[in-house]
Design a protein around this motif. Structure first.
Motif, PDB file in Angstrom:
ATOM      1  N   GLY A  30       0.831  -1.193   0.000  1.00 56.12           N
ATOM      2  CA  GLY A  30       0.000   0.000   0.000  1.00 56.12           C
ATOM      3  C   GLY A  30       0.865   1.243   0.000  1.00 56.12           C
ATOM      4  N   TRP A  31       0.230   2.384   0.100  1.00 53.83           N
ATOM      5  CA  TRP A  31       0.983   3.635   0.144  1.00 53.83           C
ATOM      6  C   TRP A  31       1.706   3.755   1.479  1.00 53.83           C
ATOM      7  CZ3 TRP A  31       2.464   6.732  -3.530  1.00 53.83           C
ATOM      8  CH2 TRP A  31       3.023   7.974  -3.185  1.00 53.83           C
ATOM      9  N   GLN A  32       2.938   4.251   1.422  1.00 52.04           N
ATOM     10  CA  GLN A  32       3.746   4.466   2.621  1.00 52.04           C
ATOM     11  C   GLN A  32       3.899   5.977   2.824  1.00 52.04           C
ATOM     12  OE1 GLN A  32       4.468   1.646   4.270  1.00 52.04           O
ATOM     13  NE2 GLN A  32       3.544   0.507   2.576  1.00 52.04           N
TER      14      GLN A  32
ATOM     15  N   CYS B  26     -10.685   9.631  -0.508  1.00 51.48           N
ATOM     16  CA  CYS B  26      -9.549   8.705  -0.400  1.00 51.48           C
ATOM     17  C   CYS B  26      -8.357   9.343   0.290  1.00 51.48           C
ATOM     18  CB  CYS B  26      -9.121   8.206  -1.777  1.00 51.48           C
ATOM     19  SG  CYS B  26     -10.194   6.931  -2.461  1.00 51.48           S
ATOM     20  N   ASN B  27      -8.610  10.435   1.029  1.00 46.72           N
ATOM     21  CA  ASN B  27      -7.526  11.142   1.682  1.00 46.72           C
ATOM     22  C   ASN B  27      -6.768  11.975   0.641  1.00 46.72           C
ATOM     23  OD1 ASN B  27      -5.973  11.809   3.999  1.00 46.72           O
ATOM     24  ND2 ASN B  27      -6.146   9.692   4.719  1.00 46.72           N
ATOM     25  N   ASN B  28      -6.133  13.040   1.085  1.00 48.59           N
ATOM     26  CA  ASN B  28      -5.398  13.937   0.183  1.00 48.59           C
ATOM     27  C   ASN B  28      -6.282  14.392  -0.977  1.00 48.59           C
ATOM     28  OD1 ASN B  28      -3.374  13.318   1.999  1.00 48.59           O
ATOM     29  ND2 ASN B  28      -1.788  13.233   0.453  1.00 48.59           N
TER      30      ASN B  28
ATOM     31  N   ARG C 150      -3.949   4.567  -2.917  1.00 50.84           N
ATOM     32  CA  ARG C 150      -3.956   6.008  -3.177  1.00 50.84           C
ATOM     33  C   ARG C 150      -3.110   6.717  -2.115  1.00 50.84           C
ATOM     34  NH1 ARG C 150      -7.634   8.002  -7.409  1.00 50.84           N
ATOM     35  NH2 ARG C 150      -7.642   6.170  -8.747  1.00 50.84           N
ATOM     36  N   PRO C 151      -2.364   7.751  -2.521  1.00 54.13           N
ATOM     37  CA  PRO C 151      -1.485   8.449  -1.573  1.00 54.13           C
ATOM     38  C   PRO C 151      -2.244   9.127  -0.437  1.00 54.13           C
ATOM     39  CG  PRO C 151      -0.861   8.945  -3.829  1.00 54.13           C
ATOM     40  CD  PRO C 151      -2.172   8.225  -3.895  1.00 54.13           C
ATOM     41  N   TYR C 152      -1.648   9.075   0.746  1.00 55.92           N
ATOM     42  CA  TYR C 152      -2.090   9.892   1.874  1.00 55.92           C
ATOM     43  C   TYR C 152      -0.832  10.340   2.604  1.00 55.92           C
ATOM     44  CZ  TYR C 152      -1.613   5.501   4.592  1.00 55.92           C
ATOM     45  OH  TYR C 152      -1.158   4.347   5.172  1.00 55.92           O
ATOM     46  N   SER C 153      -0.884  11.526   3.194  1.00 53.09           N
ATOM     47  CA  SER C 153       0.339  12.181   3.644  1.00 53.09           C
ATOM     48  C   SER C 153       0.772  11.835   5.057  1.00 53.09           C
ATOM     49  CB  SER C 153       0.191  13.705   3.518  1.00 53.09           C
ATOM     50  OG  SER C 153      -0.939  14.140   4.244  1.00 53.09           O
TER      51      SER C 153
END
Length: 257
Positions: free
Chosen positions: A36-38, A69-71, A51-54
């Motif tokens: 997943g996104w890191q 989906c965040n961000n 999907r990217p999240y910060s």
């Protein structure tokens, strides 16, 4: 020495912030785990369906523009898709989670394209495929779905067996309720390619925008789990539309679940 001490405090504050919350860091389908996104790694080079999240921090506004989906809802620099057959299960994994009170919900949205690579999540219509909230006891002192994630660091949902094939986003959300009237939303998404021979799809009554599937004053959102009323509440209204499943559209009206 002064600079070293300041640097140490900065590092410590970041560690405390990271440890306080959580986010989906991998996905498993059919025994295969997909990264997943890191959020704390450089974006460049991240090849993932997530999907990217910060950060692991929550979204505090119940109608925030980033709730989908965040961000901003775009894909990362090297987007992937996870292929999954309708009727199969997908498991989201968290590296950490610290809150016991609150529901878990899982949504999907059709991307309306061969893949979700160039589709932003902000304009999609979502339908719910899985949910769990208060499992036993009272709202004040009971067992919650979030507590299961705390213990296992995972949650599994099944793609409806008759769902028509196509490109979809899947969205896992933890809603933490441990602070009175201060909901904390933790949504993460991944790109899917659903296969199979199904032809079912939710009707408009099950499709909702996010934000927009609930209001800031929704009783499942604006809630004080420590109030006197909560001590006798044995049910909790999970925000959002009802769960859609193929039985809602394929069976006669009198037999639909």
């Amino acid at each position: 020495m002064k600079l070293t001490a300041i640097s140490a405090l900065v590092v410590l504050s970041k560690v405390i912030s990271i440890a306080a919350h959580g986010g989906v860091t991998s996905w498993t389908v059919g025994g295969t785990t997909y990264p997943g996104w890191q959020p704390y790694m450089a974006p460049a080079g991240q090849k993932t369906a997530g999907r990217p999240y910060s950060s692991y921090d929550p979204i505090l506004n119940p109608v925030a523009a980033s709730l989908h989906c965040n961000n901003d809802g775009n894909n990362g620099p090297i987007p992937q898709s996870i292929t999954i057959a309708a009727g199969s299960s997908i498991t989201a994994h968290w590296a950490q989670w610290t809150h016991m009170e609150g529901p878990v919900t899982v949504y999907m949205a059709s991307c309306g394209a061969p893949t979700c690579d160039s589709v932003r999540s902000s304009g999609l219509q979502w339908f719910k495929i899985n949910e769990a909230g208060l499992l036993s006891g009272t709202v004040y002192k009971g067992s919650w779905a979030n507590g299961q994630v705390l213990n296992s660091l995972e949650w599994t949902a099944t793609i409806p067996a008759s769902l028509r094939p196509g490109a979809y986003l899947i969205r896992f959300e933890l809603l933490a309720l441990h602070q009175a009237n201060t909901p904390q939303f933790y949504p993460e998404c991944a790109n899917l390619i659903v296969t199979g021979s199904g032809n079912a799809f939710p009707s408009s009554s099950f499709l909702k925008p996010i934000p927009g599937a609930w209001t800031a004053n929704d009783p499942g959102v604006l809630i004080d789990i420590y109030s006197e009323a909560a001590k006798s509440m044995t049910s909790y209204p999970i925000p959002g539309p009802p769960v859609w499943s193929e039985c809602r559209t394929l069976k006669p009206l009198s037999e639909r679940c």
